[in-house]
Design a protein around this motif. Sequence first.
Motif, short mmCIF file in Angstrom:
data_model
loop_
_atom_site.label_atom_id
_atom_site.label_comp_id
_atom_site.label_asym_id
_atom_site.label_seq_id
_atom_site.Cartn_x
_atom_site.Cartn_y
_atom_site.Cartn_z
N MET A 63 -13.80 4.18 3.00
CA MET A 63 -13.94 4.99 4.22
C MET A 63 -14.66 4.21 5.32
N GLU A 64 -15.44 3.22 4.94
CA GLU A 64 -16.19 2.45 5.92
C GLU A 64 -15.41 1.27 6.49
N SER A 65 -14.49 0.73 5.69
CA SER A 65 -13.72 -0.43 6.17
C SER A 65 -12.42 -0.51 5.40
N GLY A 66 -11.51 -1.30 5.90
CA GLY A 66 -10.24 -1.45 5.21
C GLY A 66 -9.17 -2.03 6.12
N HIS A 67 -7.94 -1.81 5.74
CA HIS A 67 -6.81 -2.40 6.44
C HIS A 67 -5.67 -1.39 6.46
N TYR A 68 -4.94 -1.35 7.56
CA TYR A 68 -3.79 -0.48 7.69
C TYR A 68 -2.50 -1.28 7.70
N ILE A 69 -1.49 -0.76 7.05
CA ILE A 69 -0.13 -1.27 7.19
C ILE A 69 0.75 -0.06 7.49
N ALA A 70 1.95 -0.34 7.95
CA ALA A 70 2.89 0.75 8.23
C ALA A 70 4.26 0.38 7.70
N TYR A 71 4.95 1.37 7.19
CA TYR A 71 6.36 1.25 6.86
C TYR A 71 7.10 2.04 7.92
N VAL A 72 8.10 1.42 8.53
CA VAL A 72 8.87 2.10 9.56
C VAL A 72 10.35 1.93 9.27
N GLN A 73 11.10 2.96 9.61
CA GLN A 73 12.55 2.89 9.42
C GLN A 73 13.20 2.69 10.78
N TRP A 74 14.08 1.71 10.84
CA TRP A 74 14.81 1.41 12.08
C TRP A 74 16.27 1.17 11.71
N GLN A 75 17.15 1.95 12.29
CA GLN A 75 18.58 1.86 12.04
C GLN A 75 18.91 1.92 10.54
N GLY A 76 18.24 2.80 9.84
CA GLY A 76 18.51 3.02 8.42
C GLY A 76 17.88 2.02 7.46
N VAL A 77 17.12 1.07 7.97
CA VAL A 77 16.48 0.04 7.14
C VAL A 77 14.96 0.20 7.25
N TRP A 78 14.27 0.10 6.10
CA TRP A 78 12.82 0.20 6.07
C TRP A 78 12.18 -1.17 6.24
N PHE A 79 11.07 -1.21 6.99
CA PHE A 79 10.32 -2.44 7.22
C PHE A 79 8.85 -2.20 6.93
N ARG A 80 8.18 -3.24 6.47
CA ARG A 80 6.74 -3.21 6.23
C ARG A 80 6.08 -4.01 7.35
N CYS A 81 5.20 -3.37 8.09
CA CYS A 81 4.50 -4.01 9.22
C CYS A 81 3.05 -4.22 8.82
N ASP A 82 2.67 -5.49 8.70
CA ASP A 82 1.31 -5.85 8.29
C ASP A 82 0.80 -6.88 9.28
N ASP A 83 0.02 -6.42 10.23
CA ASP A 83 -0.45 -7.26 11.33
C ASP A 83 0.75 -7.90 12.03
N HIS A 84 0.84 -9.20 12.02
CA HIS A 84 1.93 -9.86 12.72
C HIS A 84 3.16 -10.10 11.84
N GLN A 85 3.11 -9.72 10.58
CA GLN A 85 4.23 -9.94 9.66
C GLN A 85 5.04 -8.66 9.48
N VAL A 86 6.33 -8.78 9.73
CA VAL A 86 7.25 -7.67 9.52
C VAL A 86 8.31 -8.14 8.53
#
Length: 109
Positions: A63-86
């Motif tokens: 809860m005090e610190s950590g890291h966020y990533i996101a999974y996003v869907q674009w045109q039917g394909v899922w991507f993992r977004c981790d800082d500058h790496q997709v």
Amino acid sequence: QVRPMVGRKIDVHVSFPFVLSMRPYCASAALRSRYGNRVPADASHDDQAKYDLYAVVVHSGTMESGHYIAYVQWQGVWFRCDDHQVTRADPATVAQAQAYLLFYQARPP
């Protein structure tokens, strides 16, 4: 003076649907559950109550610190977004993510 956080992060997987139906929570469904078949079902509006998952935010750490990533869907394909790496992501990997936030969008009428 800063007070320490009380509590702890819940660190378990919660399953979530890729298609979310809000139909049971719509007024007509609630009325039918209360009054039975006296309220007609309107099947033509079923798609209006469906929402598609398009993004998942995951937090790793405390809860005090950590890291966020996101999974996003674009045109039917899922991507993992981790800082500058997709990178491409498998839907099964997305489904197993420990979601912090889920983003849904309504299906077009």
